[in-house]
Write an enzyme that holds these catalytic residues in place. Structure first.
Site, PDB file in Angstrom:
ATOM      1  N   ASP A 187       0.879  -1.178   0.000  1.00  0.00           N
ATOM      2  CA  ASP A 187       0.000   0.000   0.000  1.00  0.00           C
ATOM      3  C   ASP A 187       0.913   1.224   0.000  1.00  0.00           C
ATOM      4  O   ASP A 187       2.134   1.096   0.170  1.00  0.00           O
ATOM      5  CB  ASP A 187      -0.887  -0.010   1.264  1.00  0.00           C
ATOM      6  CG  ASP A 187      -1.789   1.222   1.356  1.00  0.00           C
ATOM      7  OD1 ASP A 187      -2.372   1.619   0.331  1.00  0.00           O
ATOM      8  OD2 ASP A 187      -1.921   1.792   2.454  1.00  0.00           O
ATOM      9  N   SER A 188       0.312   2.382  -0.157  1.00  0.00           N
ATOM     10  CA  SER A 188       1.091   3.617  -0.099  1.00  0.00           C
ATOM     11  C   SER A 188       1.674   3.845   1.302  1.00  0.00           C
ATOM     12  O   SER A 188       2.686   4.509   1.448  1.00  0.00           O
ATOM     13  CB  SER A 188       0.197   4.794  -0.463  1.00  0.00           C
ATOM     14  OG  SER A 188      -0.924   4.825   0.398  1.00  0.00           O
TER      15      SER A 188
ATOM     16  N   CYS B  75      -4.341  -1.516  -1.751  1.00  0.00           N
ATOM     17  CA  CYS B  75      -4.591  -0.086  -1.945  1.00  0.00           C
ATOM     18  C   CYS B  75      -5.579   0.039  -3.098  1.00  0.00           C
ATOM     19  O   CYS B  75      -5.341  -0.511  -4.185  1.00  0.00           O
ATOM     20  CB  CYS B  75      -3.278   0.595  -2.288  1.00  0.00           C
ATOM     21  SG  CYS B  75      -3.451   2.323  -2.800  1.00  0.00           S
TER      22      CYS B  75
ATOM     23  N   GLU C 148      -4.554   8.769   9.356  1.00  0.00           N
ATOM     24  CA  GLU C 148      -3.111   8.722   9.648  1.00  0.00           C
ATOM     25  C   GLU C 148      -2.797   9.467  10.950  1.00  0.00           C
ATOM     26  O   GLU C 148      -1.921   9.070  11.706  1.00  0.00           O
ATOM     27  CB  GLU C 148      -2.319   9.355   8.505  1.00  0.00           C
ATOM     28  CG  GLU C 148      -2.392   8.591   7.197  1.00  0.00           C
ATOM     29  CD  GLU C 148      -1.110   7.845   6.870  1.00  0.00           C
ATOM     30  OE1 GLU C 148      -0.092   8.090   7.523  1.00  0.00           O
ATOM     31  OE2 GLU C 148      -1.164   6.994   5.957  1.00  0.00           O
TER      32      GLU C 148
ATOM     33  N   CYS D  97     -11.236   2.575   0.370  1.00  0.00           N
ATOM     34  CA  CYS D  97      -9.854   2.985   0.653  1.00  0.00           C
ATOM     35  C   CYS D  97      -9.461   2.208   1.900  1.00  0.00           C
ATOM     36  O   CYS D  97     -10.243   2.135   2.858  1.00  0.00           O
ATOM     37  CB  CYS D  97      -9.779   4.483   0.916  1.00  0.00           C
ATOM     38  SG  CYS D  97      -8.152   5.016   1.527  1.00  0.00           S
TER      39      CYS D  97
ATOM     40  N   HIS E  10      -7.577   2.850   4.221  1.00  0.00           N
ATOM     41  CA  HIS E  10      -7.458   3.653   5.446  1.00  0.00           C
ATOM     42  C   HIS E  10      -8.808   3.797   6.163  1.00  0.00           C
ATOM     43  O   HIS E  10      -8.849   4.057   7.360  1.00  0.00           O
ATOM     44  CB  HIS E  10      -6.985   5.074   5.122  1.00  0.00           C
ATOM     45  CG  HIS E  10      -5.509   5.214   4.946  1.00  0.00           C
ATOM     46  ND1 HIS E  10      -4.833   4.689   3.876  1.00  0.00           N
ATOM     47  CD2 HIS E  10      -4.579   5.841   5.710  1.00  0.00           C
ATOM     48  CE1 HIS E  10      -3.556   5.004   3.983  1.00  0.00           C
ATOM     49  NE2 HIS E  10      -3.374   5.692   5.084  1.00  0.00           N
TER      50      HIS E  10
HETATM   51  N1  DGL Z   1      -4.943   3.278   1.236  1.00  0.00           N
HETATM   52  C1  DGL Z   1      -4.989   3.844  -0.085  1.00  0.00           C
HETATM   53  C2  DGL Z   1      -6.196   3.315  -0.861  1.00  0.00           C
HETATM   54  O1  DGL Z   1      -6.787   2.318  -0.498  1.00  0.00           O
HETATM   55  C3  DGL Z   1      -5.075   5.339  -0.133  1.00  0.00           C
HETATM   56  C4  DGL Z   1      -4.106   6.141   0.640  1.00  0.00           C
HETATM   57  C5  DGL Z   1      -3.377   7.122  -0.216  1.00  0.00           C
HETATM   58  O2  DGL Z   1      -3.970   8.108  -0.675  1.00  0.00           O
HETATM   59  O3  DGL Z   1      -2.202   6.884  -0.424  1.00  0.00           O
HETATM   60  O4  DGL Z   1      -6.556   3.893  -1.870  1.00  0.00           O
END
Ligand code: DGL
Length: 278
Positions: free
Chosen positions: A10-11, A73, A152, A184, A186
């Site tokens: 993931d990022s 991600c 975050e 997402c 997150h």
């Molecule tokens: N966790 C990433 C996703 O599922 C997004 C976070 C980011 O913007 O890097 O898209």
């Protein structure tokens, strides 16, 4: 090969919500997780940049000897899944299809909301995936770019996240939406706030689905089909890699993974893999 780890990336920390589900559902599998923390967020970047970053991440994980890749991600899945499937002779799975299939099966009204990063929403990946599972599905996509920094930072409830959620979700009030995809990795951290805001504004409960459990189930199926499932006797190990300072990652990771998150090792992706595009 079946004893090799699964590569997950993931990022940043968000993909740990998927790792948690993988560890629960597939305890015999070893996992190497890569958080590209030096280049987070992916969500506001253009398609070519995200694709390049995802290819870099996959190269690094392949070098670690992974047997399969899980793109934990949504943004990277939206822009890079076909590129990765083409570039690597490994099974590759993303987070969009599994939860879209689950949402299509669960929705009674056929009205499904999807919230995600700007990139995920702009890509139209959920409209495409949902159409494949439910021809008549009506998709209500909403970009919620402020949710990633809130998650975050650990601003998960209270006045600020509630107001942000209320503003983003307002267009759903008069809709027939009965299912909402947290598009997402997150966003599961903000689930209680999102659920509360929806309950209050819509006066009925909306089913919130995230990609973690459905992706873990799809990963199991993918490994079984490829004959790559770990032997039952194996105890799955977890290794974390990050592209920025591991100390900052450790502080945030606890929120996404819970206690017992191992210390991450730093890896250099920028100088080593940023030229690699295939
Ligand atoms: N966790 C990433 C996703 O599922 C997004 C976070 C980011 O913007 O890097 O898209």
């Amino acid at each position: 090969m079946s004893t090799s780890p699964i590569g997950v990336f993931d990022s940043g920390v968000g993909g740990l919500t998927v790792v948690r589900a993988l560890r629960r559902q597939l305890p015999h599998e070893s996992i190497i997780y890569l958080g590209d923390t030096a280049r987070v967020p992916y969500g506001n970047r253009g398609a070519d940049t995200v694709r390049r970053y995802a290819l870099n991440a996959a190269h690094l994980l392949r070098e670690q000897g992974v047997k399969a890749l899980v793109i934990a991600c949504n943004t990277a899945t939206a822009y890079a899944l076909p590129a990765l499937q083409e570039a690597f002779a490994l099974p590759v799975i993303g987070v969009v299809e599994p939860v879209a299939e689950e949402a299509a099966a669960r929705s009674q009204t056929g009205h499904i909301a999807v919230i995600g990063t700007r990139g995920t929403i702009a890509s139209g990946c959920y409209e495409q995936a949902l159409a494949a599972y439910s021809a008549g599905a009506v998709v209500h996509p909403i970009a919620c770019p402020l949710f990633v920094p809130l998650a975050e930072e650990g601003w998960l409830d209270g006045a600020v996240p509630e107001e942000v959620a209320r503003t983003y979700l307002e267009p759903l009030i008069s809709s027939q939406v009965d299912t909402l995809i947290l598009g997402c990795t997150h966003y599961p951290l903000l689930r209680p706030t999102i659920a509360r805001v929806l309950d209050r504004s819509m006066g009925r409960s909306v089913a919130l689905l995230d990609s973690a459990e459905s992706t873990a189930r799809a990963t199991r199926t993918m490994l079984q089909r490829s004959g790559l499932s770990a032997p039952d006797g194996q105890e799955g190990a977890l290794r974390l890699l990050v592209t920025d300072d591991p100390r900052g990652f450790a502080r945030t990771a606890v929120r996404f993974f819970g206690d017992g998150v191992p210390m991450a090792d730093h890896v250099n992706i920028i100088d080593r893999f940023s030229q690699a595009t295939t």
